[in-house]
Scaffold this motif. Structure first.
Motif, PDB file in Angstrom:
ATOM      1  N   MET A   1       1.386  -1.366  -0.037  1.00  8.39           N
ATOM      2  CA  MET A   1      -0.392   0.048   0.003  1.00  8.39           C
ATOM      3  C   MET A   1       1.237   1.025   0.112  1.00  8.39           C
ATOM      4  SD  MET A   1      -3.152   1.032   3.259  1.00  8.39           S
ATOM      5  CE  MET A   1      -3.826  -0.359   2.062  1.00  8.39           C
ATOM      6  N   ALA A   2       0.985   2.113  -1.468  1.00 14.51           N
ATOM      7  CA  ALA A   2       1.707   3.218  -1.465  1.00 14.51           C
ATOM      8  C   ALA A   2       0.865   4.536  -1.230  1.00 14.51           C
ATOM      9  CB  ALA A   2       2.421   3.155  -2.595  1.00 14.51           C
ATOM     10  N   GLY A   3       2.122   4.986  -0.344  1.00 14.82           N
ATOM     11  CA  GLY A   3       0.813   6.535   0.494  1.00 14.82           C
ATOM     12  C   GLY A   3       1.700   7.661   0.230  1.00 14.82           C
ATOM     13  N   LEU A   4       1.310   8.853  -0.162  1.00 14.33           N
ATOM     14  CA  LEU A   4       2.175   9.981   0.172  1.00 14.33           C
ATOM     15  C   LEU A   4       1.364  10.703   0.752  1.00 14.33           C
ATOM     16  CD1 LEU A   4       4.929  11.432   0.447  1.00 14.33           C
ATOM     17  CD2 LEU A   4       4.071  11.906  -3.048  1.00 14.33           C
ATOM     18  N   MET A   5       1.337  11.594   1.408  1.00 12.81           N
ATOM     19  CA  MET A   5       0.634  12.759   2.109  1.00 12.81           C
ATOM     20  C   MET A   5       1.339  14.288   1.742  1.00 12.81           C
ATOM     21  SD  MET A   5      -2.042  13.344   5.063  1.00 12.81           S
ATOM     22  CE  MET A   5      -2.948  13.998   5.288  1.00 12.81           C
ATOM     23  N   LEU A   6       0.352  15.545   1.395  1.00 11.22           N
ATOM     24  CA  LEU A   6       1.281  16.598   1.613  1.00 11.22           C
ATOM     25  C   LEU A   6       0.362  17.229   2.498  1.00 11.22           C
ATOM     26  CD1 LEU A   6       1.633  17.891  -2.458  1.00 11.22           C
ATOM     27  CD2 LEU A   6       3.471  16.413  -0.305  1.00 11.22           C
ATOM     28  N   GLN A   7       1.373  17.660   3.210  1.00 17.44           N
ATOM     29  CA  GLN A   7       0.277  19.122   3.920  1.00 17.44           C
ATOM     30  C   GLN A   7       1.213  20.465   4.426  1.00 17.44           C
ATOM     31  OE1 GLN A   7       0.109  17.424   8.241  1.00 17.44           O
ATOM     32  NE2 GLN A   7      -0.708  15.064   7.507  1.00 17.44           N
ATOM     33  N   GLY A   8       0.549  21.734   4.794  1.00 13.02           N
ATOM     34  CA  GLY A   8       1.133  22.992   4.268  1.00 13.02           C
ATOM     35  C   GLY A   8       0.924  23.233   5.766  1.00 13.02           C
ATOM     36  N   THR A   9       1.878  24.153   5.735  1.00 16.43           N
ATOM     37  CA  THR A   9       2.625  25.075   6.897  1.00 16.43           C
ATOM     38  C   THR A   9       0.846  26.423   7.098  1.00 16.43           C
ATOM     39  OG1 THR A   9       3.027  26.614   4.978  1.00 16.43           O
ATOM     40  CG2 THR A   9       4.618  25.570   6.670  1.00 16.43           C
ATOM     41  N   GLY A  10       0.013  26.078   6.045  1.00 13.92           N
ATOM     42  CA  GLY A  10      -1.166  26.782   6.362  1.00 13.92           C
ATOM     43  C   GLY A  10      -2.084  26.499   5.209  1.00 13.92           C
ATOM     44  N   SER A  11      -3.278  27.436   5.058  1.00 11.20           N
ATOM     45  CA  SER A  11      -4.477  26.896   4.423  1.00 11.20           C
ATOM     46  C   SER A  11      -3.884  27.891   3.034  1.00 11.20           C
ATOM     47  CB  SER A  11      -5.832  27.746   4.432  1.00 11.20           C
ATOM     48  OG  SER A  11      -5.935  27.086   6.038  1.00 11.20           O
ATOM     49  N   ASP A  12      -4.479  27.532   1.454  1.00 10.83           N
ATOM     50  CA  ASP A  12      -3.713  27.984   0.287  1.00 10.83           C
ATOM     51  C   ASP A  12      -2.443  28.105   0.371  1.00 10.83           C
ATOM     52  OD1 ASP A  12      -4.611  29.455  -1.571  1.00 10.83           O
ATOM     53  OD2 ASP A  12      -4.368  31.864  -0.992  1.00 10.83           O
ATOM     54  N   VAL A  13      -1.739  26.865   0.554  1.00 11.16           N
ATOM     55  CA  VAL A  13      -0.327  27.700   0.006  1.00 11.16           C
ATOM     56  C   VAL A  13      -0.025  26.584  -0.940  1.00 11.16           C
ATOM     57  CG1 VAL A  13       0.759  27.425   2.560  1.00 11.16           C
ATOM     58  CG2 VAL A  13       0.130  25.601   1.381  1.00 11.16           C
ATOM     59  N   GLY A  14      -1.336  25.998  -1.675  1.00  6.84           N
ATOM     60  CA  GLY A  14      -1.033  25.235  -3.485  1.00  6.84           C
ATOM     61  C   GLY A  14      -0.681  23.733  -2.825  1.00  6.84           C
ATOM     62  N   LYS A  15      -2.147  23.464  -1.521  1.00  9.87           N
ATOM     63  CA  LYS A  15      -0.837  21.895  -1.759  1.00  9.87           C
ATOM     64  C   LYS A  15      -2.380  20.865  -2.734  1.00  9.87           C
ATOM     65  CE  LYS A  15      -3.325  22.006   2.485  1.00  9.87           C
ATOM     66  NZ  LYS A  15      -3.734  23.191   2.798  1.00  9.87           N
ATOM     67  N   SER A  16      -3.238  21.550  -3.041  1.00 15.78           N
ATOM     68  CA  SER A  16      -4.263  20.944  -4.125  1.00 15.78           C
ATOM     69  C   SER A  16      -3.550  20.626  -5.661  1.00 15.78           C
ATOM     70  CB  SER A  16      -5.943  21.595  -4.195  1.00 15.78           C
ATOM     71  OG  SER A  16      -6.738  21.626  -2.876  1.00 15.78           O
ATOM     72  N   VAL A  17      -3.447  22.004  -5.857  1.00 22.56           N
ATOM     73  CA  VAL A  17      -2.336  22.426  -7.145  1.00 22.56           C
ATOM     74  C   VAL A  17      -1.326  21.174  -7.150  1.00 22.56           C
ATOM     75  CG1 VAL A  17      -0.862  23.526  -8.872  1.00 22.56           C
ATOM     76  CG2 VAL A  17      -3.211  24.011  -7.815  1.00 22.56           C
ATOM     77  N   LEU A  18      -0.567  20.827  -6.471  1.00 27.46           N
ATOM     78  CA  LEU A  18       0.394  20.418  -6.038  1.00 27.46           C
ATOM     79  C   LEU A  18      -0.113  18.899  -6.017  1.00 27.46           C
ATOM     80  CD1 LEU A  18       2.996  21.878  -3.643  1.00 27.46           C
ATOM     81  CD2 LEU A  18       3.172  21.526  -5.914  1.00 27.46           C
ATOM     82  N   VAL A  19      -0.545  18.280  -5.438  1.00 31.98           N
ATOM     83  CA  VAL A  19      -1.655  17.020  -5.535  1.00 31.98           C
ATOM     84  C   VAL A  19      -1.866  17.172  -6.650  1.00 31.98           C
ATOM     85  CG1 VAL A  19      -3.206  15.510  -4.637  1.00 31.98           C
ATOM     86  CG2 VAL A  19      -2.043  16.606  -2.756  1.00 31.98           C
ATOM     87  N   ALA A  20      -2.358  17.935  -7.764  1.00 31.50           N
ATOM     88  CA  ALA A  20      -3.251  17.549  -9.180  1.00 31.50           C
ATOM     89  C   ALA A  20      -2.126  17.177  -9.797  1.00 31.50           C
ATOM     90  CB  ALA A  20      -3.697  18.197  -9.631  1.00 31.50           C
TER      91      ALA A  20
END
Length: 485
Positions: A1-20
């Motif tokens: 089971m391979a998984g990688l999680m992006l968390q941020g130092t705050g909201s709107d740091v660009g996590k959604s775009v980076l995951v995409a």
């Protein structure tokens, strides 16, 4: 089971775009990849083929992964409908409401359902790329957390922390996150990356090394400012681009920013049109008199937003615009506002009652507990169209006998005024239909360039993926995902 999680130092740091972007990069490498966000809070929702709701960002990430959107990709969705109340969506279906007072206690029992969704996705693919929510540094929200470290630890998923250098203070943001986390949470973070860098990355070399030294985490790269992101749908209302007038020679479309605005990415295809300016009108600003078309957007709280519209004096602007021959279009909640009345007899949005609408369409709306959530296809303005519905209530009246659209199967949607200059519809996403968009713009004297919005979004995802391949250690991120914790 391979998984990688992006968390941020705050909201709107660009996590959604980076995951995409990572989903598309991994998919371009031939991997089967799926996106996942345990808990999202957004009124910008998408409809899955099975008729469930997920965050719009997860639908975009599914597109990036070349996968079909599924409710497992966002098992918990919170849709704010008042300052202290949100509608709770679990596995795509409404499960009630959450208030600020019971939020922490109510989310804790949802973790098993979150994990069940994650494990189903993981069983279907080579890799799951996970997006956190807000920041793990919000330690006041740690108890009962299912969105960040609560999920990461339960799932054994390694975390990479995203810092936004464009907002400033990124060194302190990453090192400070390390300082406030409990040791067990901090061990889940295996590295960091810097996002939204403008200029020469060599100028940040000392800062990058300083973050590695202060945090003890390795860096996975520095992502430059990505112009292609402006061609992607925005998830959060806080990033709405505001404009107040048209460029000379272009046609102005104006949309007021309501407090509970929903699915405002409906307007994105109009922004691609070279002869059109889309102005998002902030509170305290009149709707421009030179607007050719005023669009009332979707709303998560139609009655409250109707009251706000009047408080701003926008009702006077819209009625004047209509008297002068201007065109008005209402989408979903905006459609309901165009009618004579909006009734909430069951108190779904607050105290039971009825409010007056703008009276531009001879229809009446009654809010009902049952929610309509479905993808739709049909014809409108003599053009093929497709989109989706997410709404409460039914709208009836003489102008509904002139429907805006006829859906596949013969069902009528929306309403038209006698002169066709006022349009109401429950269909979101319809401006993505190239022919319909062209026909609508012709009604306000603008020509459409005929650009394919879906193709533009797909091309932007490829552009972002290529940038991430150049600027991040994507091989290292893949190895981290496969290694686990």
């Amino acid at each position: 089971m391979a998984g990688l999680m992006l968390q941020g130092t705050g909201s709107d740091v660009g996590k959604s775009v980076l995951v995409a972007g990572l989903c598309r990069a991994f998919a371009n490498r031939g991997l089967s990849v799926l996106p996942f966000k345990p808990q999202n809070m957004s009124n910008n929702a998408a409809v899955t083929p099975e008729g469930g709701e997920i965050g719009r960002a997860q639908a975009l990430q599914a597109l990036a992964a070349r996968a079909t959107p599924h409710t497992d990709m966002n098992p918990v969705l919170l849709k704010p409908q008042a300052d202290r109340t949100s509608q709770l969506i679990v596995h795509g279906q409404v499960r009630g409401t959450l208030g600020a007072a019971n939020f922490r206690e109510a989310r804790r029992p949802l973790l098993p359902e979150v994990m069940a969704s994650y494990r189903r996705l993981a069983a279907r693919c080579d890799l799951v790329v996970v997006e956190g929510a807000g920041s793990p540094a919000e330690i006041n929200l740690r108890q009962g957390d299912i969105a960040n470290m609560g999920f990461a630890r339960e799932g054994g998923v390694p975390v990479v922390l995203v810092g936004d250098i464009d907002r400033g203070g990124v060194i302190a943001a990453i090192a400070g996150t390390r300082a406030v986390l409990e040791p067990e949470d901090a061990t889940m973070i295996r590295g960091f990356l810097i996002n939204k860098f403008r200029g020469d990355p060599a100028l940040f070399a000392d800062g990058y090394a300083g973050i590695e030294r202060l945090s003890g985490w390795r860096g996975y790269g520095v992502v430059p400012w990505l112009p292609a992101t402006v061609r992607l749908p925005s998830e959060d209302a806080v990033v709405l681009e505001r404009g107040l007038g048209a460029t000379p020679g272009r046609t102005l479309v104006a949309c007021p920013i309501l407090p509970r605005i929903a699915n405002f990415d409906d307007l994105d295809p109009l922004r691609l049109e070279p002869e059109v300016d889309v102005a998002m009108i902030p509170p305290g600003t009149p709707i421009p008199a030179d607007a050719a078309l005023v669009i009332l957007p979707g709303s998560k709280a139609t009655l409250a937003d109707m009251a706000f519209l009047r408080e701003q004096g926008w009702d006077i602007d819209i009625l004047a615009h209509r008297r002068q021959g201007g065109m008005v279009m209402g989408l979903c909640g905006g459609f309901q506002m165009l009618g004579r009345t909006i009734a909430d007899p069951h108190g779904i949005e607050g105290p039971a009652g009825t409010v007056a609408g703008l009276g531009l369409l001879d229809v009446e709306t009654e809010l009902l507990p049952e929610k309509t959530v479905r993808p739709v296809r049909g014809r409108a303005l003599e053009q093929d169209m497709q989109g989706y519905e997410i709404h409460l209530g039914t709208t009836r009246g003489p102008d509904a006998d002139r429907p805006f659209a006829r859906l596949d199967g013969g069902e009528a949607d929306g309403a038209l005024s006698a002169d066709g200059r006022v349009i109401g519809t429950y269909c979101h996403g319809l401006f993505g239909s190239t022919g319909l968009r062209r026909a609508l713009l012709e009604k306000i004297g603008a020509r459409s360039a005929g650009r394919n919005h879906a193709a533009a979004v797909d091309a932007a995802l490829d552009e972002i993926a290529m940038a991430l391949e150049r600027h991040l250690d994507v091989d290292g991120l893949l190895a981290l995902a496969r290694e686990g914790v």
